[in-house]
Design an enzyme around this catalytic site. Structure first.
Site, short mmCIF file in Angstrom:
data_model
loop_
_atom_site.label_atom_id
_atom_site.label_comp_id
_atom_site.label_asym_id
_atom_site.label_seq_id
_atom_site.Cartn_x
_atom_site.Cartn_y
_atom_site.Cartn_z
N LYS A 152 4.77 -0.35 10.21
CA LYS A 152 4.67 0.95 9.22
C LYS A 152 4.31 2.12 10.46
O LYS A 152 4.85 3.30 10.07
CB LYS A 152 3.46 0.81 8.04
CG LYS A 152 4.09 1.83 7.17
CD LYS A 152 3.45 1.62 5.68
CE LYS A 152 3.12 0.35 5.06
NZ LYS A 152 2.81 0.28 3.70
N GLU B 78 1.00 -1.35 0.11
CA GLU B 78 -0.03 0.14 0.03
C GLU B 78 0.79 1.32 -0.19
O GLU B 78 1.88 1.16 0.70
CB GLU B 78 -0.90 0.09 1.34
CG GLU B 78 -1.92 1.19 1.20
CD GLU B 78 -2.58 1.40 2.27
OE1 GLU B 78 -2.42 0.88 3.55
OE2 GLU B 78 -3.57 2.16 2.59
N ARG C 210 6.23 -12.85 9.00
CA ARG C 210 6.96 -11.56 8.62
C ARG C 210 8.29 -11.49 9.38
O ARG C 210 8.33 -12.22 10.38
CB ARG C 210 6.12 -10.23 8.92
CG ARG C 210 5.76 -10.27 10.29
CD ARG C 210 4.65 -8.95 10.84
NE ARG C 210 4.91 -7.96 10.15
CZ ARG C 210 3.88 -7.15 9.51
NH1 ARG C 210 2.71 -7.42 9.91
NH2 ARG C 210 4.25 -6.23 8.92
#
Length: 563
Positions: free
Chosen positions: A273, A37, A263
């Site tokens: 983020k 994104e 992850r």
RNA sequence: UGGGGCGUCGUCAAGCGGUAAGACACAGGAUUUUGGUUCCUGCAUUCGGAGGUUCGAAUCCUCCCGCCCCAGCCA
């Protein structure tokens, strides 16, 4: 961009693909995608995913698309898109003409939603956000059906169309998938798939007033692009039934398969983020490309190489275990690459003046030395030697401890690439007692070999000629946080390392470093690997970022204080 | 607490019923004009725990324990 030639690792995802190929699933096609994104810069955790997705595509002669997953206009921007493109290219991967945007599918996605309404699989719900939460139930109690759940297809179609055309305010209505309000999986309790959001989109402007949710847009984007293996992180595992539910109802033929992996977590840094944005916005760092940041652009500016990052991603593997990778492995990977490729140079960080009393006042000697001790093919450079030189302050000790190999009263050391010198006397500041200058003598027979009498000189130190060296600024970086796993702390800012940056403005570098190309790395002998800062270096006055120090077994012995 | 996932060396991670790879880290030693590099050597009789199946189990079964994810109109 460099051509990626790294060898192929193996992991559970590749096992799945091997098996799919064996049964000729998808007619032997392998298509992946990397779907960020654009609401922030990508970091080393994304790099793991980039290497996985593009690596698989390359290995299986398939394709990997770059798709910007831009379904929520809040926070998304073209600046981020550009940074993502730049960073992935720099890492060494390419998607040719397959650059896609979820926002390009908005019309198609809208039509898919209409289809879902027509098949009685979706409805417009007019509950408020709070009510929707209440109706959803909890982990232990089932949810309740929305009173709007059984609206007619006609009414739903009408309402949805009017949502699109802007008749309603944000939050008045949403489109929901009609699944099961009593599902033990909360994701399946009639998830919202479209919301009204009066926020201009960085690509579609004000054209759209409704935006699809991730769960609806992502799986269908995959399907539209013919993705075969949709690889994502573990937190989406709960969403997989919804992914399949949507795709089964709307897509015929080959359907993409979602596979989840763990992850990356890296010690002494944060990779969420949200937290990285906070570091940037609250100015704890100087920007997304601050060399202390674990972002790809930060690491590039720091002096990491794409090869090192790719190798790191290969080393850590791909599995489903929660992990916290030791940052020492990352450092190992850069050292390995830079040891091989970085030319050597000399630079004195904290200078101490040394006068060689028995060397003629106006004599200058050009010493030729190799740029890499194990790689003669990297060539040589000339370094001037003269009567006054600078050495590193901590390469002299008035009262050295045992096993100290450097200079001290009555001692000798080898000047790297030059002579053996011997301490004669020192000049101290009357008030502070600080050593201001050393006087030494050199043994003229030692330039190209050991002392003729066979005595051993164990220490070697670096130096620069006072008359010929250039001034330089050097920035020393340390870990951003002083606890191993700041990401697990709610109040992570409390653990910021106050000395993660030390700026040294009075360094002296050998003259060969006067006009160096921004972004180039060197090994400053005995110190570490350094990179010419691409932003702050000036003509003739370079700024160097320390990528990583050399391994320092002396520091280990003495207790590891930082240089 | 309902659901989903995961537990193999300090950190990652192979292993897929035939007797615990590898990497980093760590510890020794050799070579060295970088206390770097390189090179040797050492480093899980044991796989979260307890039972069971089997000639044989990290791998299969049962129960237990621990950790992570999910109750955004974020992704």
């Amino acid at each position: 961009m460099t051509e990626v030639t790294d060898s192929n690792p193996t992991d559970f995802i590749r096992d799945i693909i091997d098996n799919d190929l064996r049964i000729n699933k998808n007619n032997g096609r392998v298509a992946t995608r990397f779907p960020p994104e654009p609401n922030g810069y990508i970091h080393i955790g994304h790099a793991k995913s980039v290497c996985l997705n593009f690596g698989i595509a390359a290995q299986y002669k398939g394709t990997c698309n770059l798709r910007l997953d831009d379904t929520d206009p809040a926070g998304e921007s073209m600046e981020y898109v550009e940074s993502i493109i730049r960073d992935i290219h720099w890492l060494g991967f390419d998607w040719q003409d397959r650059l896609y945007y979820a926002s390009d599918y908005f019309e198609k996605l809208y039509q898919f939603a209409v289809e879902l309404i027509k098949s009685c699989n979706a409805y417009v719900c007019s509950l408020s956000p709070d009510e929707i939460r209440e109706y959803r139930g909890t982990f232990t109690e089932p949810g309740k059906d929305s009173p709007y759940r059984n609206r007619s297809v006609e009414e739903n179609l009408d309402l949805f169309q009017r949502m699109r055309s802007g008749e309603f305010a944000d939050g008045d209505h949403v489109l929901r998938a009609k699944i099961d309000m009593s599902s033990p999986n909360i994701v399946m309790r009639d998830p919202v798939i479209y919301r009204i959001k009066r926020e201009p989109h960085y690509r579609t402007g004000t054209k759209w007033i409704i935006y699809p949710m991730y769960d609806f847009a992502h799986c269908l984007s995959d399907a539209l692009e013919g993705i075969t293996h949709s690889i994502c992180t573990l937190e989406f595992e709960n969403n997989r039934p919804l992914y399949d539910w949507i795709v089964e109802r709307l897509i015929t033929g080959n359907r993409p398969q979602q596979i989840e992996f763990a992850r990356l977590n890296l010690s002494y840094t944060v990779l969420s983020k949200r937290r990285l944005i906070e570091l940037v916005e609250k100015r704890y760092v100087k920007g997304w490309d601050d060399p202390r940041m674990p972002t790809v652009s930060g690491m590039r500016r720091r002096g990491y190489t794409p090869e090192a990052i790719r190798n790191f991603c290969a080393q850590i593997g791909v599995a489903k275990n929660d992990n916290l990778i030791d940052v020492a492995l990352l450092e190992y990977c850069v050292r390995e690459d830079l040891n091989e490729h970085a030319p050597r140079a000399m630079c004195v960080l904290r200078p101490l003046r040394v006068v060689i009393d028995n060397y003629p006042e106006n004599q200058v000697e050009q010493i030729e030395c190799s740029s890499h001790p194990q790689k003669p093919e990297m060539g040589t450079r000339k370094i001037p030697f003269s009567r006054v030189i600078y050495i590193e302050r901590d390469d002299f000790m008035e009262n050295p401890p045992k096993k100290y190999h450097r200079l001290g009263p009555g001692r000798e050391v080898r000047l790297r690439n030059a002579y053996v010198i011997k301490f004669e006397s020192m000049i101290k500041d009357d008030k502070t007692g600080e050593v201001m200058e050393l006087h030494c003598s050199l043994d003229p027979a030692t330039l190209n070999g050991p002392p003729v009498d066979g005595r051993k000189v164990p220490g070697v130190i670096h130096w620069v000629s006072a008359e010929h060296c250039i001034p330089a600024e050097v920035r020393l970086y340390d870990r951003l946080f002083n606890i191993e796993n700041p990401g697990s702390e709610e109040n992570f800012l409390k653990y910021l390392n106050p000395i993660s940056l030390e700026i040294l403005t009075k360094c002296y570098a050998e003259h060969n470093l006067k006009n160096v190309e921004p972004g180039r790395q060197f090994q400053f002998e005995r110190l570490g690997y350094f990179c010419v800062d691409a932003k702050d270096s000036k003509e003739g006055k370079p700024v160097f970022n320390r990528v990583v120090s050399l391994r320092d077994s002396w520091a280990k012995i003495t207790g590891g204080e930082k240089k």
